[in-house]
Design an enzyme around this catalytic site. Structure first.
Site, mmCIF file in Angstrom:
data_model
loop_
_atom_site.group_PDB
_atom_site.id
_atom_site.type_symbol
_atom_site.label_atom_id
_atom_site.label_comp_id
_atom_site.label_asym_id
_atom_site.label_seq_id
_atom_site.Cartn_x
_atom_site.Cartn_y
_atom_site.Cartn_z
ATOM 1 N N ASP A 72 0.814 -1.211 0.000
ATOM 2 C CA ASP A 72 0.000 0.000 0.000
ATOM 3 C C ASP A 72 0.850 1.266 0.000
ATOM 4 O OD1 ASP A 72 0.965 -0.419 2.573
ATOM 5 O OD2 ASP A 72 -0.998 -0.791 3.457
ATOM 6 N N ASN A 141 -7.062 -2.721 14.594
ATOM 7 C CA ASN A 141 -8.486 -2.931 14.278
ATOM 8 C C ASN A 141 -8.681 -4.106 13.304
ATOM 9 O OD1 ASN A 141 -7.622 -1.929 11.832
ATOM 10 N ND2 ASN A 141 -8.990 -0.155 11.795
ATOM 11 N N HIS A 143 -7.072 -4.565 10.403
ATOM 12 C CA HIS A 143 -6.861 -4.320 8.970
ATOM 13 C C HIS A 143 -5.600 -5.023 8.458
ATOM 14 C CE1 HIS A 143 -4.559 -0.336 9.843
ATOM 15 N NE2 HIS A 143 -3.686 -1.143 9.318
ATOM 16 N N GLU A 148 -9.649 -1.731 5.495
ATOM 17 C CA GLU A 148 -10.201 -1.375 6.800
ATOM 18 C C GLU A 148 -11.498 -2.150 7.071
ATOM 19 O OE1 GLU A 148 -8.536 0.347 8.808
ATOM 20 O OE2 GLU A 148 -8.023 2.365 8.113
HETATM 21 C C1 GLP Z 1 -0.340 0.377 8.548
HETATM 22 C C2 GLP Z 1 -0.115 -0.435 7.277
HETATM 23 C C3 GLP Z 1 -0.355 -1.907 7.500
HETATM 24 C C4 GLP Z 1 0.369 -2.346 8.765
HETATM 25 C C5 GLP Z 1 -0.231 -1.632 9.942
HETATM 26 C C6 GLP Z 1 0.341 -2.062 11.286
HETATM 27 O O1 GLP Z 1 -1.621 0.872 8.674
HETATM 28 N N1 GLP Z 1 -0.915 0.010 6.167
HETATM 29 O O2 GLP Z 1 0.097 -2.633 6.357
HETATM 30 O O3 GLP Z 1 0.267 -3.731 8.930
HETATM 31 O O4 GLP Z 1 0.017 -0.250 9.760
HETATM 32 O O5 GLP Z 1 1.419 -1.254 11.648
HETATM 33 P P1 GLP Z 1 2.368 -1.507 12.850
HETATM 34 O O6 GLP Z 1 3.237 -2.646 12.447
HETATM 35 O O7 GLP Z 1 3.139 -0.237 13.001
HETATM 36 O O8 GLP Z 1 1.544 -1.826 14.034
#
Ligand code: GLP
Length: 252
Positions: A72, A141, A143, A148
């Site tokens: 993404d 959450n 995702h 989402e």
């Molecule tokens: C972002 C990314 C996700 C990732 C998530 C978790 O929103 N788009 O791909 O998995 O964060 O992030 P973290 O590893 O910092 O908890």
């Protein structure tokens, strides 16, 4: 441990999980040097990218024929902007190993026609023969990528609105100001994700424990996009003890 079709592996610490996953990825590249990898951003994979870099520096892996597709990117943020996911990947992995520039694939958040950019990316993955191994992170959450929770999900790469909680958890890249985090992003869809031949979701830390429990034991629901991994024939969930803390019960 196996639950609802998912293989769960628990490690003593985030570092142990990251090192094990780096070893696993390097072995996969050794077996198939032209491997097509899907990659996440976020805090969780930083120790993984450090471990991959160490292995590369020790001569333990050759990335030159492998391809990558990131999950993404923020809408409206150019690759050259240090806050972009592309810049994040440059800092943590791309500039540190011998991946070939032309085999690194990314969504362009500044494309004039974002929908056309999403269609191009989806096609590019198809033309590469699909993703062999996709590494995923997990939003608190539930995702995955920027898919989402909601009443519906999109199957293919698409433009999407970010929830307030996701904008808060991405604020670190934006000087800790959630309101500076873009409201929209481009992301692989859940179909793009589920078509990967193998998936490993990496989740570490206590803040992920509840989402991990729901993803493993809960119903398959668009309200927790990661639960769709239960539909995949070869999906694994790798956690440290803190993220796996709620897995000893059986109900979500
Ligand atoms: C972002 C990314 C996700 C990732 C998530 C978790 O929103 N788009 O791909 O998995 O964060 O992030 P973290 O590893 O910092 O908890």
């Amino acid at each position: 441990m196996h639950a609802h079709g998912l293989t769960i592996r628990t490690y003593a610490s985030p570092l142990a999980a990251a090192r094990a996953l780096a070893g696993h990825i390097c072995q996969a590249i050794t077996n198939d040097p032209g491997l097509t990898l899907g990659l996440p951003t976020g805090r969780t994979p930083i120790p993984l990218y450090d471990a991959l870099t160490s292995r590369f520096e020790r001569g333990g892996v050759d990335f030159s024929r492998a391809s990558t597709f990131n999950l993404d990117e923020f809408l409206g943020i150019p690759a050259s902007d240090p806050r972009s996911y592309r810049a994040f990947m440059e800092r943590h992995l791309f500039s540190r190993v011998n991946l070939s520039r032309r085999r690194i694939h990314f969504l362009d958040g500044t494309a004039a026609d974002p929908d056309a950019e999403c269609a191009r990316y989806e096609q590019r993955i198809v033309r590469a023969g699909g993703l062999d191994l996709l590494i995923l992170g997990l939003g608190t959450n539930g995702h995955i990528g920027f898919n989402e929770p909601g009443p519906t999900l999109k199957a293919v790469t698409h433009r999407t609105r970010l929830t307030a909680s996701t904008r808060r958890s991405n604020a670190e890249l934006f000087g800790n100001r959630p309101t500076d985090v873009p409201r929209e992003a481009l992301s692989m869809g859940v179909g793009t994700i589920l078509r990967a031949r193998r998936i490993i979701l990496l989740a570490t830390g206590a803040s992920k424990a509840h989402a991990v429990r729901r993803l493993v034991f809960g119903p398959v629901t668009t309200q927790l996009p990661a639960s769709l991994l239960q539909l995949h024939r070869s999906a694994e969930v790798w956690v440290d003890r803190a993220a796996g803390a709620e897995l000893s019960g059986t109900a979500a």
